[in-house]
Design a protein around this motif. Structure first.
Motif, short mmCIF file in Angstrom:
data_model
loop_
_atom_site.label_atom_id
_atom_site.label_comp_id
_atom_site.label_asym_id
_atom_site.label_seq_id
_atom_site.Cartn_x
_atom_site.Cartn_y
_atom_site.Cartn_z
N ARG A 78 0.83 -1.21 0.00
CA ARG A 78 0.00 0.00 0.00
C ARG A 78 0.86 1.25 0.00
NH1 ARG A 78 -2.72 1.86 5.45
NH2 ARG A 78 -0.48 2.20 5.74
N ASP A 79 1.91 1.25 0.83
CA ASP A 79 2.79 2.42 0.89
C ASP A 79 3.48 2.66 -0.45
OD1 ASP A 79 2.05 2.72 3.51
OD2 ASP A 79 3.85 1.79 4.35
N LYS A 80 3.90 1.57 -1.10
CA LYS A 80 4.54 1.72 -2.41
C LYS A 80 3.56 2.25 -3.44
CE LYS A 80 8.06 -1.89 -1.83
NZ LYS A 80 8.55 -3.20 -2.32
N GLN A 81 2.32 1.77 -3.38
CA GLN A 81 1.30 2.23 -4.32
C GLN A 81 1.02 3.72 -4.12
OE1 GLN A 81 -2.72 0.96 -3.62
NE2 GLN A 81 -3.24 1.00 -5.79
N ILE A 82 0.88 4.13 -2.87
CA ILE A 82 0.61 5.54 -2.59
C ILE A 82 1.78 6.41 -3.05
CG2 ILE A 82 0.31 7.22 -0.73
CD1 ILE A 82 -1.31 5.13 0.77
N ALA A 83 3.02 5.94 -2.79
CA ALA A 83 4.19 6.70 -3.22
C ALA A 83 4.24 6.83 -4.74
CB ALA A 83 5.46 6.04 -2.70
N ARG A 84 3.91 5.72 -5.44
CA ARG A 84 3.93 5.76 -6.91
C ARG A 84 2.85 6.70 -7.44
NH1 ARG A 84 0.82 2.94 -10.14
NH2 ARG A 84 0.31 1.42 -8.53
N LEU A 85 1.65 6.62 -6.88
CA LEU A 85 0.57 7.49 -7.33
C LEU A 85 0.88 8.96 -7.05
CD1 LEU A 85 -2.54 5.39 -6.22
CD2 LEU A 85 -1.66 5.70 -8.54
N THR A 86 1.53 9.21 -5.91
CA THR A 86 1.90 10.58 -5.58
C THR A 86 2.92 11.12 -6.58
OG1 THR A 86 1.49 10.18 -3.22
CG2 THR A 86 2.87 12.07 -3.79
N ARG A 87 3.89 10.28 -6.95
CA ARG A 87 4.88 10.71 -7.95
C ARG A 87 4.21 10.98 -9.29
NH1 ARG A 87 7.92 6.45 -5.59
NH2 ARG A 87 7.51 5.10 -7.37
N GLU A 88 3.24 10.14 -9.66
CA GLU A 88 2.55 10.34 -10.93
C GLU A 88 1.71 11.62 -10.91
OE1 GLU A 88 0.38 6.75 -11.56
OE2 GLU A 88 2.14 5.63 -12.25
N GLU A 89 1.12 11.93 -9.76
CA GLU A 89 0.36 13.18 -9.65
C GLU A 89 1.28 14.39 -9.76
OE1 GLU A 89 -2.89 13.85 -9.57
OE2 GLU A 89 -3.21 11.73 -9.96
N ARG A 90 2.47 14.28 -9.19
CA ARG A 90 3.43 15.38 -9.30
C ARG A 90 3.89 15.54 -10.74
NH1 ARG A 90 8.08 13.92 -5.82
NH2 ARG A 90 8.94 15.79 -6.78
N LEU A 91 4.07 14.43 -11.44
CA LEU A 91 4.41 14.50 -12.86
C LEU A 91 3.27 15.15 -13.64
CD1 LEU A 91 6.18 13.77 -15.31
CD2 LEU A 91 5.10 11.50 -15.31
N GLY A 92 2.03 14.83 -13.27
CA GLY A 92 0.88 15.42 -13.95
C GLY A 92 0.75 16.91 -13.74
N ALA A 93 1.41 17.45 -12.73
CA ALA A 93 1.34 18.89 -12.46
C ALA A 93 2.42 19.69 -13.18
CB ALA A 93 1.44 19.14 -10.95
N LEU A 94 3.33 19.01 -13.88
CA LEU A 94 4.41 19.72 -14.56
C LEU A 94 3.88 20.39 -15.83
CD1 LEU A 94 7.29 17.13 -14.09
CD2 LEU A 94 6.93 19.28 -12.86
N PRO A 95 4.41 21.58 -16.17
CA PRO A 95 3.84 22.38 -17.26
C PRO A 95 4.45 22.07 -18.63
CG PRO A 95 5.44 23.69 -16.08
CD PRO A 95 5.41 22.34 -15.39
N LEU A 96 3.60 22.24 -19.64
CA LEU A 96 4.00 22.07 -21.04
C LEU A 96 3.48 23.25 -21.85
CD1 LEU A 96 3.00 18.33 -21.60
CD2 LEU A 96 5.34 19.19 -21.46
#
Length: 253
Positions: A78-96
């Motif tokens: 669960r902790d690994k899943q949450i960490a991975r999803l958090t990283r993906e959300e941070r990636l989703g916030a990067l600008p283009l």
């Protein structure tokens, strides 16, 4: 677009509750059996036979250990899943920046494009984009949006650290669906530095990340994006589902 991290799956949450409950029950049973063993060893009146209570204690201890093992494993997952999803959300916030100059976040491309990020030195990124050009039509049919990301040091002798040259300022529908330019490169580099440190990745050949239509990471690895493999594995999209119909919200600068 909401940027909250999705919660762990319900089946895992149910397992955590059940493993915890059964583990506690087995631990309580082991505690009771321990007192019974002590009573039997001390010759207390009405004490149960030592063999019976010892067997009960062994069963309870084994059950408690088993449930504790599965509980710990699920908690770590669960902790690994949450960490991975958090990283993906941070990636989703990067600008283009799209070809027409419109600024969006990576997450705003969900359901419209399959973002493929080619990160590395300017030379590595330029080579990756050049390798994709002959396959452009096939990649576009599959919704691939290329993001060249020159954030690692290059060879000063070959390019003096300059970023790959961008194409002319055309903003046709074809360009909108093909390539986007990352903004605020220091934020992109910070994200990639964190990921490479976690994975202990070698940066000599560059890196790539391929996203699914829902914005989740589909694949990643060292070297340039495997364009031919992406074409073979990704199904063509139906119609023009891409950047032309993005939500009105744009990335903040």
């Amino acid at each position: 677009m909401a940027s909250k991290t999705p919660p762990p799956s319900l089946d895992r949450a149910l397992r955590l509750v059940l493993f915890g409950f059964f583990g506690i029950s087995a631990s309580v049973g082991a505690l009771i059996a321990t007192t019974q063993v002590i009573a039997s060893l001390g010759g207390a009146q009405r004490a149960l036979p030592l063999a019976d209570v010892a067997q009960s204690l062994g069963i309870d201890l084994a059950a408690a250990g088993t449930f504790a093992f599965f509980l710990r494993r699920d908690l770590q997952a669960r902790d690994k899943q949450i960490a991975r999803l958090t990283r993906e959300e941070r990636l989703g916030a990067l600008p283009l920046s799209l070809a027409n100059g419109r600024r969006v976040k990576v997450g705003q491309l969900r359901s419209f494009s399959r973002v493929v990020i080619a990160a590395g030195s300017p030379e590595q990124v330029a080579a990756a984009v050049q390798a994709a050009e002959p396959l452009r039509e096939q990649l576009q049919e599959r919704g691939v949006l290329v993001v060249p990301l020159p954030i690692f040091p290059g060879d000063p002798a070959s390019s003096n650290g300059a970023a790959p040259a961008e194409s002319s300022g055309s903003s046709s529908a074809d360009d909108l669906r093909w390539k986007a330019t990352p903004l605020r490169l220091e934020e992109w580099k910070a994200w990639f530095d964190e990921q490479t440190a976690l994975a202990n990745a070698n940066l000599d050949k560059g890196l790539y990340i391929s996203l699914r239509l829902d914005g989740r990471v589909r694949g990643s690895g060292q070297g340039p994006p495997p364009w031919q493999r992406l074409i073979a594995q990704l199904a063509p999209l139906e119609g023009a589902r891409m950047c032309l119909h993005l939500p009105a919200t744009s990335a903040q600068t």
